[in-house]
Design a protein around this motif. Structure first.
Motif, PDB file in Angstrom:
ATOM      1  N   ARG A 281       4.259   0.501   1.866  1.00 48.43           N
ATOM      2  CA  ARG A 281       4.322  -0.432   3.002  1.00 48.43           C
ATOM      3  C   ARG A 281       3.785  -1.778   2.534  1.00 48.43           C
ATOM      4  O   ARG A 281       2.718  -1.821   1.923  1.00 48.43           O
TER       5      ARG A 281
ATOM      6  N   SER B  75       1.358  -3.032  10.185  1.00 44.03           N
ATOM      7  CA  SER B  75       0.328  -2.807   9.178  1.00 44.03           C
ATOM      8  C   SER B  75      -1.026  -3.249   9.714  1.00 44.03           C
ATOM      9  O   SER B  75      -1.102  -4.117  10.582  1.00 44.03           O
TER      10      SER B  75
ATOM     11  N   ASP C 242       9.359   0.210   5.698  1.00 38.66           N
ATOM     12  CA  ASP C 242       8.713   0.787   4.522  1.00 38.66           C
ATOM     13  C   ASP C 242       9.763   1.031   3.435  1.00 38.66           C
ATOM     14  O   ASP C 242      10.969   1.008   3.702  1.00 38.66           O
TER      15      ASP C 242
ATOM     16  N   VAL D 298      -1.386   9.584   3.988  1.00 38.73           N
ATOM     17  CA  VAL D 298      -2.085   8.748   4.964  1.00 38.73           C
ATOM     18  C   VAL D 298      -1.257   8.577   6.227  1.00 38.73           C
ATOM     19  O   VAL D 298      -1.764   8.619   7.338  1.00 38.73           O
ATOM     20  N   ASP D 299       0.052   8.414   6.054  1.00 38.11           N
ATOM     21  CA  ASP D 299       0.909   8.117   7.204  1.00 38.11           C
ATOM     22  C   ASP D 299       2.347   8.504   6.869  1.00 38.11           C
ATOM     23  O   ASP D 299       2.723   8.618   5.706  1.00 38.11           O
TER      24      ASP D 299
ATOM     25  N   THR E 217       0.841  -1.195   0.000  1.00 37.15           N
ATOM     26  CA  THR E 217       0.000   0.000   0.000  1.00 37.15           C
ATOM     27  C   THR E 217       0.878   1.248   0.000  1.00 37.15           C
ATOM     28  O   THR E 217       1.970   1.263   0.561  1.00 37.15           O
TER      29      THR E 217
ATOM     30  N   VAL F 291       1.394   4.824   1.360  1.00 40.18           N
ATOM     31  CA  VAL F 291       0.932   5.660   2.476  1.00 40.18           C
ATOM     32  C   VAL F 291       1.198   7.149   2.215  1.00 40.18           C
ATOM     33  O   VAL F 291       0.616   8.017   2.863  1.00 40.18           O
TER      34      VAL F 291
END
Lengths: 133, 123
Positions: A125, A132, A61, A54-55, A7, A9
């Motif tokens: 990630r 996660s 990562d 998002v993060d 994903t 982030v």
């Protein structure tokens, strides 16, 4: 480097590269700030506009800067706030497994790429990674 | 407002540098908050005690020569050096020490770190 179980982030596009960025690369350092940050920071920074935020990065990562993919080894305490609030990130090619400074994102020693306008800056990630969802 | 007062900003726990005396003037009235999430309480307190004008550096810009002090929440590399390099007094909320490519510019007479609101006192 990207597998289906990965994903994103954070994803962003480079809009400007400051005149001193190349000099900082010689110190193993790449500094990002969001578009619209104070003018005095522009010389030393890669400016960018995020489309996904998002993060912040976590160890394990992958940070993708242009065509280069780098595993995140360590992350300082204020990195997440810096990135999500200010679009700010200090990428350091120091090979450390513990961040020396609270704003550091540590990756392997070696050259960091000189980015150009239009390049992407992305953090991914993998789904199996610790932390996660 | 033309009558400005002075404050002394001391380093907090684990901090470095200072103490700095901050006195805005009509030429340098601005307390710049170069921090995430609006004007930081430390910048707000310096502004209230001195009569300076707090402003959010990420919302608007101001010329360097108008800034009495820059309050930053820098993690140790970029902002810690940029303001001292321009001879602007700099207060870091985080307890950082001189580091990074700009470390040479970070001196005790220009920089103090680890600062909380209680470290800002009337001179």
């Amino acid at each position: 480097m990207t597998s289906p179980a990965t994903t994103t982030v954070y994803e962003s596009v480079v809009t400007q590269v400051g005149e001193q960025v190349e000099a900082f690369l010689a110190h193993g350092l790449l500094i990002f700030f969001a578009d619209g940050s104070p003018a005095e920071l522009h010389d030393i920074s890669v400016l960018h506009t995020a489309s996904t935020a998002v993060d912040g990065p976590r160890p394990g990562d992958t940070v993708h800067v242009g065509d280069t993919s780098l595993e995140v080894l360590a992350v300082g305490d204020v990195v997440g706030d810096n990135l999500l609030n200010l679009g700010h990130l200090d990428l350091k090619a120091d090979g450390r497994s513990q961040a020396k400074l609270p704003g550091d994102v540590c990756v392997r020693k070696g050259d960091l790429p000189l980015l150009a306008v239009g390049d992407t800056f992305r953090i991914t990630r993998s789904a199996g990674e610790e932390g996660s969802p | 407002m033309s009558d400005y007062k002075s404050v002394t900003v001391s380093k907090g726990r684990g901090g470095w540098g200072g103490p700095l005396t901050i006195t805005p003037t009509s030429e340098k009235p601005l307390i710049a908050s170069i921090t995430g999430g609006g004007i930081h309480p430390v910048a707000q307190r310096i502004a209230e005690l001195t009569g300076g004008e707090a402003f959010d550096g990420f919302k608007s810009s101001a010329p360097f020569d108008k800034i009495a002090v820059a309050v930053i929440d820098c993690g140790g590399t970029a902002r810690v050096g940029v303001y001292p390099m321009k001879k602007v007094k700099t207060v870091d909320i985080h307890a950082t020490s001189p580091a990074g490519p700009l470390a040479q510019f970070i001196t005790e007479d220009l920089f103090v770190s680890g600062v909380k609101t209680e470290d800002v006192q009337e001179s």
